[in-house]
Design an enzyme around this catalytic site. Structure first.
Site, short mmCIF file in Angstrom:
data_model
loop_
_atom_site.label_atom_id
_atom_site.label_comp_id
_atom_site.label_asym_id
_atom_site.label_seq_id
_atom_site.Cartn_x
_atom_site.Cartn_y
_atom_site.Cartn_z
CG ASP A 1 -1.93 -1.05 1.29
OD1 ASP A 1 -2.11 -1.73 0.27
OD2 ASP A 1 -2.55 -1.22 2.34
CE LYS A 2 0.26 8.54 -1.35
NZ LYS A 2 -0.72 9.56 -1.82
#
Length: 394
Positions: A145-146
């Site tokens: 995930d970012k």
């Protein structure tokens, strides 16, 4: 007839509004004359002053009658930057001629997509190793995930990429995460619940009977009055897997604004020190701390481990200050020496799968290679990608 001739600047078009478009708004007329550009993009250019009518600034609502001289400063589509090399620093943990292992910082998107066409890990990889232009997705085989930090492996050759994809499909890649969750978890466990797209929110994932199999093993490392520090091992790599599974346990990850519960934060039970630390923590408390795999060339098992991210270390220290009676050594002894047993056996866990969990029959199929709105392809492995999967599975 439309007059659209390049001017001295290669990205500037000179247009003459034809009389058959007279009476239309400027943005509508331009969209008819420049069908390769969306109306919203043209409106953005007009608002930014990149479009003039008879040498004057204008608005999208301005009516045109035909014969007006329009200059449009055409801007490159953001997606054209998707596979452009960018000089972005990389924290490389290991590299040879076949693979490299990167410690991705929180805040960096792995792969370009809508909303994040540049500044991604892929752009940085192409600058670091230009030969990756010849490898699909610049060698990326799995994602984070970012706002998740930690280890990622990248293939530097097509052969290495195919090998790593096969390992991911066979579930032999070892991935260990650390997370901090709200609430107290009292035993180790296994969550075996399928994950698919959330039918109520297209940019989220959820427990979904029509989704893909997803298995997360978790272990308590430290338990505090309102939070628990845990180790999670993935057997599968679904989008947002740990975050969705922790939500399923009613123990969402600290800082997770997508899968958290409203009103879950026990403000009255925390000291001001811990409140301040939580307020300053601006991402989900999830870190990919360990990665193990078979080297695609030598077939030798290799393993890398990094330190916990600095911001998570600071949050843990604040939690320990809140509850100094917690004895970390007691937890290590209870689980057979955490430092020497990085990947636990089945007998070390109790099955937490909820056999009575009621599924919504309306939930649809899985999240199959579709990018999220924020542009992050997240944790779901590229196992099903047509341009990566080997022709014949091992």
């Amino acid at each position: 007839m439309i007059d659209a001739t390049p001017q001295s600047l290669s990205n500037t078009l000179a247009l003459t509004i034809p009389h058959d478009l007279g009476g239309l708004r400027l943005d509508v007329a331009l969209q008819r004359m420049l069908p390769d550009h969306s109306r919203s993009r043209l409106q953005a250019w007009i608002k930014s002053g990149l479009v003039t009518v008879d040498a004057n600034a204008t608005t999208s609502k301005t009516k045109v009658w035909g014969g007006e001289q329009v200059l449009v400063q055409v801007q490159a589509k953001p997606e054209t930057q998707a596979y452009v090399a960018e000089d972005i620093p990389l924290n490389i943990v290991y590299e040879d001629e076949h693979i490299l292992v990167v410690n991705k910082p929180a805040g960096m998107v792995v792969h370009p997509a809508a909303g994040n066409w540049s500044g991604t890990l892929l752009n940085a990889l192409l600058f670091h190793e230009p030969a990756l232009h010849a490898v699909p997705r610049a060698g990326i085989v799995h994602r984070l995930d970012k706002d998740t930090s930690g280890l990622l492996v990248v293939a530097k050759t097509l052969a290495a990429q195919t090998n790593l994809v096969r390992q991911l499909q066979a579930r032999t890649v070892k991935r260990e995460y650390r997370c901090i969750i709200w609430g107290q978890i009292w035993r180790n466990g296994v969550i075996d619940q399928p994950i698919g797209r959330d039918p109520r929110s297209r940019t989220k994932m959820s427990i979904n009977r029509n989704g893909k199999a997803a298995v997360t093993r978790y272990e308590v490392l430290e338990r505090f009055s309102v939070q628990t520090y845990m180790r999670c091992n993935l057997e599968t790599g679904r989008t947002h897997q740990i975050r969705v599974h922790m939500q399923h346990l009613k123990a969402p990850i600290v800082g997770d604004l997508v899968y958290g519960f409203r009103g879950i934060v026990p403000i009255r039970a925390m000291t001001q020190t811990l409140r301040d630390a939580v307020d300053k923590f601006d991402r989900q408390a999830l870190h990919a701390i360990k990665l193990g795999l078979l080297h695609p060339e030598t077939d030798e098992f290799m393993e890398w481990q990094i330190e916990l991210a600095d911001d998570m270390k600071a949050l843990l220290e604040a939690m320990r200050y809140e509850d100094p009676s917690t004895d970390e050594d007691d937890f290590e002894l209870s689980f057979g020496g955490l430092q020497t047993e990085p990947y636990l056996a089945d007998e070390d866990y109790e099955d937490e799968a909820d056999d009575d969990f009621e599924y919504d029959e309306s939930e649809e199929g899985d999240f199959d290679g579709v990018e999220l709105e924020d542009g992050d392809l997240e944790e779901d492995d590229l196992e099903e990608s047509d341009d990566l999967a080997p022709k014949g599975k091992a």
